[in-house]
Design a protein around this motif. Structure first.
Motif, PDB file in Angstrom:
ATOM      1  N   THR A  38      42.933   6.777  -7.772  1.00  0.00           N
ATOM      2  CA  THR A  38      41.550   7.228  -7.598  1.00  0.00           C
ATOM      3  C   THR A  38      41.161   7.023  -6.137  1.00  0.00           C
ATOM      4  O   THR A  38      41.677   6.136  -5.461  1.00  0.00           O
ATOM      5  CB  THR A  38      40.577   6.444  -8.491  1.00  0.00           C
ATOM      6  OG1 THR A  38      40.628   5.049  -8.143  1.00  0.00           O
ATOM      7  CG2 THR A  38      40.922   6.619  -9.951  1.00  0.00           C
ATOM      8  N   ALA A  39      40.243   7.851  -5.664  1.00  0.00           N
ATOM      9  CA  ALA A  39      39.799   7.740  -4.277  1.00  0.00           C
ATOM     10  C   ALA A  39      38.370   8.252  -4.169  1.00  0.00           C
ATOM     11  O   ALA A  39      37.929   9.067  -4.985  1.00  0.00           O
ATOM     12  CB  ALA A  39      40.731   8.518  -3.348  1.00  0.00           C
ATOM     13  N   ARG A  40      37.667   7.762  -3.161  1.00  0.00           N
ATOM     14  CA  ARG A  40      36.281   8.203  -2.977  1.00  0.00           C
ATOM     15  C   ARG A  40      35.795   7.858  -1.586  1.00  0.00           C
ATOM     16  O   ARG A  40      36.382   7.030  -0.861  1.00  0.00           O
ATOM     17  CB  ARG A  40      35.372   7.581  -4.035  1.00  0.00           C
ATOM     18  CG  ARG A  40      35.313   6.073  -4.164  1.00  0.00           C
ATOM     19  CD  ARG A  40      34.326   5.370  -3.260  1.00  0.00           C
ATOM     20  NE  ARG A  40      32.967   5.779  -3.450  1.00  0.00           N
ATOM     21  CZ  ARG A  40      32.118   5.227  -4.327  1.00  0.00           C
ATOM     22  NH1 ARG A  40      32.540   4.213  -5.082  1.00  0.00           N
ATOM     23  NH2 ARG A  40      30.870   5.636  -4.407  1.00  0.00           N
ATOM     24  N   THR A  41      34.673   8.476  -1.223  1.00  0.00           N
ATOM     25  CA  THR A  41      33.968   8.148   0.012  1.00  0.00           C
ATOM     26  C   THR A  41      32.628   7.514  -0.344  1.00  0.00           C
ATOM     27  O   THR A  41      32.143   7.635  -1.468  1.00  0.00           O
ATOM     28  CB  THR A  41      33.688   9.404   0.852  1.00  0.00           C
ATOM     29  OG1 THR A  41      32.787  10.273   0.122  1.00  0.00           O
ATOM     30  CG2 THR A  41      34.967  10.158   1.171  1.00  0.00           C
ATOM     31  N   ILE A  42      32.035   6.842   0.626  1.00  0.00           N
ATOM     32  CA  ILE A  42      30.652   6.395   0.477  1.00  0.00           C
ATOM     33  C   ILE A  42      29.930   6.695   1.781  1.00  0.00           C
ATOM     34  O   ILE A  42      30.426   6.384   2.871  1.00  0.00           O
ATOM     35  CB  ILE A  42      30.540   4.905   0.104  1.00  0.00           C
ATOM     36  CG1 ILE A  42      29.086   4.539  -0.195  1.00  0.00           C
ATOM     37  CG2 ILE A  42      31.146   4.007   1.164  1.00  0.00           C
ATOM     38  CD1 ILE A  42      28.917   3.205  -0.899  1.00  0.00           C
ATOM     39  N   GLU A  43      28.792   7.355   1.662  1.00  0.00           N
ATOM     40  CA  GLU A  43      28.033   7.784   2.839  1.00  0.00           C
ATOM     41  C   GLU A  43      26.635   7.177   2.866  1.00  0.00           C
ATOM     42  O   GLU A  43      26.019   6.974   1.820  1.00  0.00           O
ATOM     43  CB  GLU A  43      27.896   9.317   2.874  1.00  0.00           C
ATOM     44  CG  GLU A  43      29.112  10.059   3.373  1.00  0.00           C
ATOM     45  CD  GLU A  43      30.147  10.255   2.289  1.00  0.00           C
ATOM     46  OE1 GLU A  43      31.328  10.510   2.633  1.00  0.00           O
ATOM     47  OE2 GLU A  43      29.803  10.145   1.095  1.00  0.00           O
ATOM     48  N   TRP A  44      26.179   6.947   4.062  1.00  0.00           N
ATOM     49  CA  TRP A  44      24.789   6.540   4.300  1.00  0.00           C
ATOM     50  C   TRP A  44      24.523   6.753   5.778  1.00  0.00           C
ATOM     51  O   TRP A  44      25.174   6.147   6.630  1.00  0.00           O
ATOM     52  CB  TRP A  44      24.552   5.095   3.884  1.00  0.00           C
ATOM     53  CG  TRP A  44      23.236   4.523   4.313  1.00  0.00           C
ATOM     54  CD1 TRP A  44      23.024   3.407   5.067  1.00  0.00           C
ATOM     55  CD2 TRP A  44      21.931   5.047   4.022  1.00  0.00           C
ATOM     56  NE1 TRP A  44      21.684   3.201   5.259  1.00  0.00           N
ATOM     57  CE2 TRP A  44      20.990   4.192   4.617  1.00  0.00           C
ATOM     58  CE3 TRP A  44      21.482   6.163   3.316  1.00  0.00           C
ATOM     59  CZ2 TRP A  44      19.609   4.412   4.535  1.00  0.00           C
ATOM     60  CZ3 TRP A  44      20.110   6.384   3.234  1.00  0.00           C
ATOM     61  CH2 TRP A  44      19.199   5.510   3.829  1.00  0.00           C
ATOM     62  N   ALA A  45      23.597   7.639   6.085  1.00  0.00           N
ATOM     63  CA  ALA A  45      23.356   8.029   7.475  1.00  0.00           C
ATOM     64  C   ALA A  45      22.285   7.189   8.149  1.00  0.00           C
ATOM     65  O   ALA A  45      22.037   7.357   9.342  1.00  0.00           O
ATOM     66  CB  ALA A  45      22.961   9.510   7.538  1.00  0.00           C
ATOM     67  N   GLY A  46      21.638   6.295   7.404  1.00  0.00           N
ATOM     68  CA  GLY A  46      20.501   5.574   7.967  1.00  0.00           C
ATOM     69  C   GLY A  46      20.864   4.471   8.927  1.00  0.00           C
ATOM     70  O   GLY A  46      20.219   4.287   9.953  1.00  0.00           O
ATOM     71  N   GLU A  47      21.912   3.715   8.622  1.00  0.00           N
ATOM     72  CA  GLU A  47      22.328   2.586   9.439  1.00  0.00           C
ATOM     73  C   GLU A  47      23.639   2.042   8.889  1.00  0.00           C
ATOM     74  O   GLU A  47      24.109   2.475   7.837  1.00  0.00           O
ATOM     75  CB  GLU A  47      21.261   1.492   9.431  1.00  0.00           C
ATOM     76  CG  GLU A  47      20.953   0.960   8.037  1.00  0.00           C
ATOM     77  CD  GLU A  47      19.723   0.077   8.024  1.00  0.00           C
ATOM     78  OE1 GLU A  47      19.757  -1.013   8.608  1.00  0.00           O
ATOM     79  OE2 GLU A  47      18.718   0.494   7.403  1.00  0.00           O
ATOM     80  N   ASP A  48      24.218   1.089   9.586  1.00  0.00           N
ATOM     81  CA  ASP A  48      25.452   0.461   9.132  1.00  0.00           C
ATOM     82  C   ASP A  48      25.163  -0.354   7.869  1.00  0.00           C
ATOM     83  O   ASP A  48      24.265  -1.196   7.858  1.00  0.00           O
ATOM     84  CB  ASP A  48      25.995  -0.450  10.239  1.00  0.00           C
ATOM     85  CG  ASP A  48      27.429  -0.892   9.991  1.00  0.00           C
ATOM     86  OD1 ASP A  48      27.802  -1.065   8.823  1.00  0.00           O
ATOM     87  OD2 ASP A  48      28.169  -1.076  10.976  1.00  0.00           O
ATOM     88  N   LEU A  49      25.919  -0.094   6.803  1.00  0.00           N
ATOM     89  CA  LEU A  49      25.712  -0.795   5.540  1.00  0.00           C
ATOM     90  C   LEU A  49      26.263  -2.216   5.538  1.00  0.00           C
ATOM     91  O   LEU A  49      26.147  -2.925   4.531  1.00  0.00           O
ATOM     92  CB  LEU A  49      26.355  -0.009   4.395  1.00  0.00           C
ATOM     93  CG  LEU A  49      25.606   1.239   3.922  1.00  0.00           C
ATOM     94  CD1 LEU A  49      26.457   2.013   2.931  1.00  0.00           C
ATOM     95  CD2 LEU A  49      24.276   0.866   3.291  1.00  0.00           C
TER      96      LEU A  49
END
Length: 360
Positions: A38-49
């Protein structure tokens, strides 16, 4: 503790802001012999998580946060040790695998989910949505275990302003389900396709695939309009018209067709590499989520990390927006009866290694 929690959760409340990317894209690949990756991405453009890894030993006890802002929800003890990738703090595991070979992941699901209302009298059954992955990895070996373990659990958001989420669970033999909480009820979907994105609901995405019944791998045939001869400009023309935007429906379509077109390889090691190459197509550049004139955060990419999991060999691989080198944990080398609970940043140094080629 309450002040620290609210500081950490400020990121999650902001997921409701529409101009910031809250995207996740998941795929599932098989080897020639049927082993699952299994594989996936995680995105968040607001700031470093401020993402981190967490290693949880057998017997480790956790307690859920509630909307009260404190750890006063249900307690849960790990039967199985696991390794997870978390955001902001160790408890908020977004993706992980346990020593029994069960993988679990959280995907954002805004506007379409609805949890039960928080009831303080039910705290001993109350589990925050951001801790459900930790709960499942510590308690479950199979998908049937997951269903049984969640049967009497009340899943809530730590703050009602936050986005709802949905989850993907994959057992070692390859069976995979998606869990969504809609109209306050848990709905499990058997995911034989192996793809997951964000909203709308999973069954909607499956229906939407029919809108692209014309897509094929390879080249299209030449055609004529009157006396004019038409021909493809390049290879892969059978995929002409596949949606290229960053919305969840479009990413779901691309992931489904890219995954289906991928050849089955001999080893899980090669399949892991293949998964990262496929998910390269889902990297979201920083900036496209922000209208002209808006401040753009100083981060390398909206795709903060990509992860691939080898369920057969109990390995979890990752790379980050700061460092594209693929790193991994081998759970078979961890003694979960002795290892200490620990959580550290995914990147010791937030800088992409660049190597100069020396010429003799």
């Amino acid at each position: 503790m309450k002040g620290f929690l609210l500081t950490a959760l400020a990121v999650f409340f902001a997921f409701a802001v529409p101009q910031k990317s809250k995207a996740c894209t998941g795929i599932t690949l098989k080897t020639v012999s049927g082993q699952t990756v299994t594989a996936r991405t995680i995105e968040w453009a607001g700031e470093d998580l401020e993402s981190r890894y967490t290693i949880v030993p057998r017997g480790f006890t956790q307690q859920s946060y509630t909307p009260k802002g404190t750890k006063n929800g249900m307690e849960f003890k790990a039967k199985y040790g696991y390794v997870g990738l978390a955001v902001q703090q160790a408890e908020f595991v977004m993706e992980g695998i346990n020593e029994a070979g069960l993988a679990a992941g959280l995907f954002y699901f805004p506007d379409y989910g609805e949890y039960v209302e928080y009831d303080e009298d039910e705290n001993d059954k109350t589990l925050s949505d951001l801790q459900l992955v930790s709960f499942v990895l510590g308690r479950c070996k199979t998908i049937d275990d997951v269903k049984n373990a969640l049967d009497d659990v009340r899943v809530v958001a730590i703050d009602p302003r936050g986005s709802t989420v949905h989850w993907r669970f994959t057992e070692r033999g390859g069976r995979q389900v998606v869990l969504e909480i809609i109209d306050k009820k848990m709905v499990f979907y058997e995911n034989k396709l192996g793809v997951l994105a964000n909203s709308p609901s999973f069954d909607w995405h499956l229906t939407n695939l029919n809108n692209f019944v014309n897509l094929r791998t390879g080249a299209v045939r030449n055609n004529k309009i009157g006396e004019m001869r038409l021909q493809a400009f390049g290879g892969g023309s059978g995929m002409h018209g596949i949606p290229g935007d960053m919305t969840p429906p479009s990413r779901f379509i691309r992931a489904a067709f890219f995954q289906a077109a991928a050849p089955r390889l001999e080893s899980t090691e090669k399949t892991i590499e293949q998964a990262f190459h496929i998910l390269n197509n889902f990297d979201i550049p920083t900036g496209i989520q922000f209208a002209e004139g808006m401040a753009v955060p100083d981060i390398p990419s909206a795709t903060q990390w990509t992860v691939a999991t080898d369920l057969s060999h109990l390995r979890i691989y990752y790379r980050t927006m700061h460092n594209s080198t693929i790193r991994f944990f081998d759970l078979s080398e961890i003694n979960f009866s002795k290892v200490k609970h620990q959580s550290f940043p995914l990147d010791k140094v937030k800088k992409q290694p660049v190597e100069k080629v020396k010429i003799n």
